[in-house]
Design an enzyme around this catalytic site. Structure first.
Site, mmCIF file in Angstrom:
data_model
loop_
_atom_site.group_PDB
_atom_site.id
_atom_site.type_symbol
_atom_site.label_atom_id
_atom_site.label_comp_id
_atom_site.label_asym_id
_atom_site.label_seq_id
_atom_site.Cartn_x
_atom_site.Cartn_y
_atom_site.Cartn_z
ATOM 1 N N GLU A 71 -4.601 7.877 -2.721
ATOM 2 C CA GLU A 71 -5.113 6.622 -2.181
ATOM 3 C C GLU A 71 -5.460 5.652 -3.318
ATOM 4 O O GLU A 71 -5.369 4.436 -3.145
ATOM 5 C CB GLU A 71 -6.334 6.914 -1.301
ATOM 6 C CG GLU A 71 -6.680 5.834 -0.317
ATOM 7 C CD GLU A 71 -5.596 5.557 0.729
ATOM 8 O OE1 GLU A 71 -4.621 6.328 0.849
ATOM 9 O OE2 GLU A 71 -5.724 4.531 1.414
ATOM 10 N N HIS B 239 0.844 -1.196 0.000
ATOM 11 C CA HIS B 239 0.000 0.000 0.000
ATOM 12 C C HIS B 239 0.883 1.252 0.000
ATOM 13 O O HIS B 239 0.737 2.141 -0.854
ATOM 14 C CB HIS B 239 -0.903 -0.033 1.241
ATOM 15 C CG HIS B 239 -1.813 1.147 1.391
ATOM 16 N ND1 HIS B 239 -3.147 1.105 1.063
ATOM 17 C CD2 HIS B 239 -1.578 2.421 1.822
ATOM 18 C CE1 HIS B 239 -3.694 2.300 1.282
ATOM 19 N NE2 HIS B 239 -2.766 3.109 1.746
ATOM 20 N N GLU B 240 1.824 1.298 0.927
ATOM 21 C CA GLU B 240 2.677 2.483 1.030
ATOM 22 C C GLU B 240 3.601 2.600 -0.185
ATOM 23 O O GLU B 240 3.902 3.696 -0.642
ATOM 24 C CB GLU B 240 3.477 2.467 2.337
ATOM 25 C CG GLU B 240 2.620 2.381 3.607
ATOM 26 C CD GLU B 240 1.501 3.408 3.690
ATOM 27 O OE1 GLU B 240 1.615 4.478 3.063
ATOM 28 O OE2 GLU B 240 0.480 3.133 4.369
ATOM 29 N N HIS C 254 1.745 4.412 -2.822
ATOM 30 C CA HIS C 254 1.880 5.856 -2.632
ATOM 31 C C HIS C 254 3.267 6.296 -3.110
ATOM 32 O O HIS C 254 3.440 7.354 -3.719
ATOM 33 C CB HIS C 254 1.754 6.211 -1.143
ATOM 34 C CG HIS C 254 0.352 6.180 -0.594
ATOM 35 N ND1 HIS C 254 -0.650 6.984 -1.085
ATOM 36 C CD2 HIS C 254 -0.207 5.470 0.427
ATOM 37 C CE1 HIS C 254 -1.765 6.756 -0.376
ATOM 38 N NE2 HIS C 254 -1.527 5.845 0.533
HETATM 39 ZN ZN ZN Z 1 -2.939 5.196 1.990
#
Ligand code: ZN
Length: 510
Positions: A304, A265-266, A269
């Site tokens: 996101e 997830h990170e 980003h």
């Molecule tokens: Zn996030």
């Protein structure tokens, strides 16, 4: 020097200051001793004030006015990034001029106190200790909304900071559409036999967890030569320009999915930040000059969308594990040898209503957001008293997610957001989910080699499409413009709903 260049020269040091704040923030969340919290808050407040003063300095105001005239002339640079960067500076100046410095100072003080009170209230399960701080925060946020734009509904004015262009009307329609599909889907899943999650609940060596997760993040395109990974209790990504983009995760030796999906997830980003056009570095389009935060992503929701695209649409897919499960079994042979791929795939995609948002699965996640949005709206317009909030929270959780929190710790006190002044930010998580599916669908439609590569465990074409259509532009285009340009459509929940319906109907044999 042209006036446009003069503006750019004055913005560059502001971006430097904002990046320095990010360094201090990263340090505070990764390795700062707890006793330094108060002094670090002062350091960050001082640098934020420096950035704001420079933004409102007459030299920049004059340069922007002159740049405007210059851009209107016939031989002016007309590339969209130049025009948009001047507009972004103008808009930020207007924002900071409208919001009184006194109000900004009150918000900053209230945040410090509220965050402290929230931590203690959550530890003691004592909502009453946080309630007066939430009350102060709402008073300040209402005043902020009125000073930002008294003509618009307060929630719209507040959302503008996180998701420019989004309105409560559009949001409500979107959430209603999602609710109409997700509620029956979650109900049908709850009635179906639940797969076991035991195969991922055993002892998994943390060092090997990290090595595997990071090797996949690199395959996605996260460049470790311009980043690093650390451990943090609340995983996050933060950048100091595109040449230093850091990610964090947290490890649970006894629950394999946690660190892995948080890291991907990170990293999602992270690839967004790492792939901004280097020509936009130290500029207005790699700075959120309204929020005073150095970031290349164009909105919270867009950011996101990228974390969720890599984490969920890629990392939780069947095709992903068909190619990478063997490597995971080789990493943990004593745990996974003999565990069929299907059992593992079902274990990491289990749908179980949880009272905790950050532990929610893909099907119920947005239901958590709906609860928060409705309560924020009711609190802002005074329809809901703060004293009644915990009960309203529990009621809404039961009727929307299907689970009643045991106490306020796993209810109304679970999220940090309100204590740090984030009111109107929750919708961006759902917007991210929706946009992720739109980008992913458009990419696969435009470039058939994306699916061919994915079946071989490679992601270069997908990264290439995202770099070309999303990442390199940084903040040049607003989220809605970026969607329209790259997918040919505005915000549309249907690709996301189709994805969830198809995946979970098949997974649960509905
Ligand atoms: Zn996030």
């Amino acid at each position: 020097m042209s006036h446009v260049s003069r503006v750019q020269a004055l913005i560059a040091p502001i971006n430097d200051v904002l990046n320095a704040i990010n360094v201090l923030t990263w340090d505070a969340r990764v390795c700062m001793p707890a006793g330094a919290a108060a002094s670090r808050a002062e350091q960050i407040a001082t640098l934020t004030a420096v950035a704001q003063e420079r933004l409102l300095d007459s030299s920049l105001l004059d340069a922007v006015a002159a740049a405007r005239i210059e851009l209107a002339s016939a031989d002016a640079p007309s590339d969209v990034a130049t025009v948009r960067s001047i507009e972004a500076v103008e808009e930020a100046i207007a924002f900071h001029q409208r919001v009184p410095a006194e109000l900004t100072r009150r918000l900053s003080v209230a945040k410090g106190r509220a965050q402290h009170a929230w931590l203690a209230a959550r530890a003691d399960d004592e909502f009453g200790a946080f309630a007066p701080h939430l009350c102060d925060m709402l008073v300040i946020k209402r005043e902020m909304a009125a000073s930002i734009d008294a003509e618009r509904p307060a929630y719209d004015a507040l959302m503008h900071e996180y998701e420019p262009g989004m309105t409560t009307t559009v949001l409500r329609a979107l959430l209603a559409r999602l609710r109409a599909e997700l509620t029956p889907l979650a109900t049908a899943i709850a009635a179906a036999p639940s797969p076991s999650g035991d195969v991922v609940r055993a002892s998994f060596d943390v060092g090997r967890q990290r090595a595997f997760a990071l090797s996949i993040a690199e395959r996605f395109g996260y460049d470790v030569s311009r980043g690093r990974d650390d451990v943090a209790p609340h995983p996050f990504e933060i950048s100091f320009g595109s040449s230093d983009v850091r990610i964090t995760t947290r490890y649970d030796e006894h629950y394999l999915p946690q660190s892995m999906f948080a890291l991907w997830h990170e990293a999602g980003h992270g690839v967004y930040e790492q792939n901004a056009d280097p020509g936009l570095a130290r500029g207005a389009l790699t700075s959120d000059l309204i929020g005073l935060y150095a970031v290349a992503g164009t909105s919270y929701g867009t950011h996101e969308s990228q974390s969720r695209l890599w984490e969920n649409l890629v990392g939780r897919s069947r095709v992903f594990w068909e190619t990478h499960y063997g490597a995971l079994v080789d990493t943990f042979p004593e745990r996974l040898r003999g565990v069929p791929l299907d059992d593992f795939y079902r274990a990491i995609n289990r749908v179980t209503p949880s009272p905790i948002r950050v532990e929610a699965d893909e099907v119920t996640y947005d239901l958590h957001i709906m609860v928060r949005v409705e309560l924020e709206l009711a609190l802002l317009d005074g329809a809901l008293e703060i004293a009644d909030l915990p009960a309203a929270w529990n009621e809404a959780m039961e009727s929307t997610v299907g689970v009643r929190p045991r106490d306020d710790r796993q209810g109304v006190l679970q999220d940090i957001h309100w204590s740090v002044g984030l009111v109107g930010a929750f919708p961006t998580y759902t917007l991210g989910n929706v946009m992720a599916s739109q980008f992913f669908e458009a990419a696969r439609r435009d470039d058939p080699s994306i699916d061919v590569e994915a079946a071989k465990g490679r992601y270069g074409s997908l990264l290439g499409w995202l770099r070309e259509h999303v990442y390199r532009h940084a903040r040049t285009y607003r989220a809605d413009e970026l969607l329209q340009r790259s997918t040919g459509s505005g915000l549309d929940p249907e690709p996301y709903l189709t994805y969830l319906r198809e995946k979970y109907t098949s997974l649960y044999g509905l």
